[in-house]
Design a protein around this motif. Sequence first.
Motif, PDB file in Angstrom:
ATOM      1  N   TRP A 237       0.842  -1.207   0.000  1.00 35.61           N
ATOM      2  CA  TRP A 237       0.000   0.000   0.000  1.00 35.61           C
ATOM      3  C   TRP A 237       0.873   1.251   0.000  1.00 35.61           C
ATOM      4  O   TRP A 237       1.927   1.283   0.645  1.00 35.61           O
ATOM      5  CB  TRP A 237      -0.865   0.060   1.270  1.00 35.61           C
TER       6      TRP A 237
ATOM      7  N   ALA B 235      -3.197   3.334   2.574  1.00 31.32           N
ATOM      8  CA  ALA B 235      -3.118   2.858   3.963  1.00 31.32           C
ATOM      9  C   ALA B 235      -4.056   3.681   4.850  1.00 31.32           C
ATOM     10  O   ALA B 235      -4.782   3.138   5.694  1.00 31.32           O
ATOM     11  CB  ALA B 235      -1.687   2.960   4.470  1.00 31.32           C
TER      12      ALA B 235
ATOM     13  N   SER C  30       6.189   6.746   7.226  1.00 27.42           N
ATOM     14  CA  SER C  30       6.047   5.695   6.205  1.00 27.42           C
ATOM     15  C   SER C  30       4.569   5.326   6.061  1.00 27.42           C
ATOM     16  O   SER C  30       3.757   5.679   6.919  1.00 27.42           O
ATOM     17  CB  SER C  30       6.824   4.447   6.647  1.00 27.42           C
ATOM     18  N   PRO C  31       4.191   4.592   4.993  1.00 29.30           N
ATOM     19  CA  PRO C  31       2.789   4.165   4.833  1.00 29.30           C
ATOM     20  C   PRO C  31       2.283   3.341   6.028  1.00 29.30           C
ATOM     21  O   PRO C  31       1.146   3.510   6.462  1.00 29.30           O
ATOM     22  CB  PRO C  31       2.822   3.331   3.551  1.00 29.30           C
ATOM     23  N   GLN C  32       3.139   2.462   6.561  1.00 29.28           N
ATOM     24  CA  GLN C  32       2.735   1.675   7.727  1.00 29.28           C
ATOM     25  C   GLN C  32       2.314   2.593   8.874  1.00 29.28           C
ATOM     26  O   GLN C  32       1.296   2.379   9.527  1.00 29.28           O
ATOM     27  CB  GLN C  32       3.897   0.782   8.197  1.00 29.28           C
ATOM     28  N   GLU C  33       3.104   3.626   9.081  1.00 34.13           N
ATOM     29  CA  GLU C  33       2.818   4.526  10.201  1.00 34.13           C
ATOM     30  C   GLU C  33       1.595   5.387   9.912  1.00 34.13           C
ATOM     31  O   GLU C  33       0.843   5.740  10.826  1.00 34.13           O
ATOM     32  CB  GLU C  33       4.048   5.392  10.489  1.00 34.13           C
TER      33      GLU C  33
ATOM     34  N   TYR D  51      -0.984   4.360   8.409  1.00 33.66           N
ATOM     35  CA  TYR D  51      -2.087   3.462   8.769  1.00 33.66           C
ATOM     36  C   TYR D  51      -2.243   3.389  10.294  1.00 33.66           C
ATOM     37  O   TYR D  51      -3.318   3.657  10.835  1.00 33.66           O
ATOM     38  CB  TYR D  51      -1.819   2.064   8.187  1.00 33.66           C
ATOM     39  N   ASP D  52      -1.174   3.070  10.968  1.00 34.18           N
ATOM     40  CA  ASP D  52      -1.229   2.893  12.431  1.00 34.18           C
ATOM     41  C   ASP D  52      -1.682   4.175  13.136  1.00 34.18           C
ATOM     42  O   ASP D  52      -2.513   4.141  14.046  1.00 34.18           O
ATOM     43  CB  ASP D  52       0.153   2.509  12.975  1.00 34.18           C
TER      44      ASP D  52
ATOM     45  N   THR E  78       5.624   9.560   0.896  1.00 35.82           N
ATOM     46  CA  THR E  78       4.874   8.530   1.615  1.00 35.82           C
ATOM     47  C   THR E  78       3.553   8.249   0.907  1.00 35.82           C
ATOM     48  O   THR E  78       3.192   7.100   0.679  1.00 35.82           O
ATOM     49  CB  THR E  78       4.587   8.980   3.072  1.00 35.82           C
TER      50      THR E  78
ATOM     51  N   GLN F  58       4.675   0.497  -0.291  1.00 36.04           N
ATOM     52  CA  GLN F  58       5.607  -0.288   0.520  1.00 36.04           C
ATOM     53  C   GLN F  58       4.825  -1.404   1.195  1.00 36.04           C
ATOM     54  O   GLN F  58       3.604  -1.422   1.153  1.00 36.04           O
ATOM     55  CB  GLN F  58       6.225   0.585   1.621  1.00 36.04           C
TER      56      GLN F  58
ATOM     57  N   VAL G 127       2.945  -3.032   4.020  1.00 33.16           N
ATOM     58  CA  VAL G 127       2.217  -2.564   5.206  1.00 33.16           C
ATOM     59  C   VAL G 127       1.535  -3.770   5.839  1.00 33.16           C
ATOM     60  O   VAL G 127       0.886  -4.557   5.138  1.00 33.16           O
ATOM     61  CB  VAL G 127       1.152  -1.498   4.825  1.00 33.16           C
ATOM     62  N   SER G 128       1.703  -3.932   7.156  1.00 30.18           N
ATOM     63  CA  SER G 128       1.010  -5.019   7.862  1.00 30.18           C
ATOM     64  C   SER G 128      -0.226  -4.457   8.542  1.00 30.18           C
ATOM     65  O   SER G 128      -0.122  -3.837   9.597  1.00 30.18           O
ATOM     66  CB  SER G 128       1.915  -5.628   8.937  1.00 30.18           C
TER      67      SER G 128
END
Lengths: 312, 131
Positions: A14, A19, A146-149, A151-152, A179, A184, A186-187
């Motif tokens: 994502w 995300a 980042s994309p993960q962050e 989302y979180d 970003t 990247q 993403v979990s």
Amino acid sequence: MAFDKMELRDIEVWDGNFAAAQALRQCKIDVVAAYPITPSTPIVEGYAKFLADGYIEGEFVMVESEHAAMSGCIGAAAAGGRVATATSSQGLALMSETLYQASGMRLPIVLNLVNRALASPLNVNGDHSDMYMVRDSGWIQFDAFSPQEAYDLNLIAFRVAEDHDVRLPAIVNQDGFMTSHTAQGVSPLSDDAAYGFVGEFKPMNDMLDFEHPVTHGVQTEEDWHFEHKARQHNDLMTKVSPKIEEVFAEFEKLSGRKYNQVECYDMDDADVAVFCLGTSVETAREVAREMRTKGIKAGVVGLRVIRPFPFF
Amino acid sequence: MAKKGWDEFEIGAMLRTFEGKIDDIAGTRQEDRDYTQNSSYTASVSDWRLIKPVFNKDYCIDCQFCWVYCPDVSIISRDKKLIGIDMDHCKGCGICVEVCPTNPKSLLMFPEQADEETEIASWPKKDEEEA
Ligand code: SF4
Ligand code: SF4
């Protein structure tokens, strides 16, 4: 009508915008009032698509400007809904008047701010001038690197903002393009886990409670103005940081991902350090590691929470 | 009213209309509702008005036009009969007079200091041309 859940893989590819859109879907937002602007458009576009495809039950209000977008969000939040939107740069500038209304009215709206330079010269890419422009607007501000962050921090932002002791709106920043448009790994959490974490929206003084009618956005003159502002700033400075710590800890238990209000990398023995925000953090860490191979003790500090500015 | 400390009020730019809970707003008359001190109902804004409407019930047909059109909910109607004007909240806009369909009108605007009884005694006669 039953709404479809989405089966997500352990690792999805994502970008930051998608995300954030996925996080909004999982949080079951009641109202998104939005106006498109590069590079944040895919967030609200993504939400609108989830809605059209039957994944969420909500309202997507297409308005005529960013000023109207935040005004719509304020109305919906005062009515008692979970509310979010997204914007960038000039869009945020147009929105800025209403941002102060939202924080003064203590409405827990979440705004995804995809950072982009304020013109002029016109530039659709990132700097943080939009983020800085509203730093004193009374909003909580998180920064994703980042994309993960991205989302979180959306999930975390709702938890913090909607807490009844806090009740302040929150911005989740991510860098435009670097970003927002860079895919990247993403979990994500499962739909149930994510919604379980954010929880059902608990209204407070909502206008749709007809048995307890309230007037929102009232006028106060010299008699009560300072009291209201003092209370607002006092709550922002004393109640938000402890709440963020608590929610970060809970999120770590759930996801294994640990967040800090100030992220420090290789700082224990550092002689020199780079202090930065956004995607620069990753680059700086890369460079710091290289410096260390050359015998220079370099470290990096990334600011996760910009408002309230962390103080210990 | 008991004084409150700077951090004792409810958060947000928010005021409550009623003390406690209200079950049936539509079925409860204004005078029977438990308004708070903060409600606009308990505050008089009559000094915003320069001219005022005077009601002459002799010509009124209780059509309720004035009640529907008043932007300040200041026409008081009970059992579909017009009984008067809420002079604490009327802003003197004259819309009620404008929409009143009787001839002569059952509502007319007068200067704020005018005496109601005198004005009613010298109320204009039916306008034959218009009729
Ligand atoms: S003058 Fe205006 S505010 Fe007063 S009763 Fe008539 S319509 Fe209402
Ligand atoms: S509009 Fe005129 S006739 Fe109709 S209810 Fe009002 S005062 Fe009476």
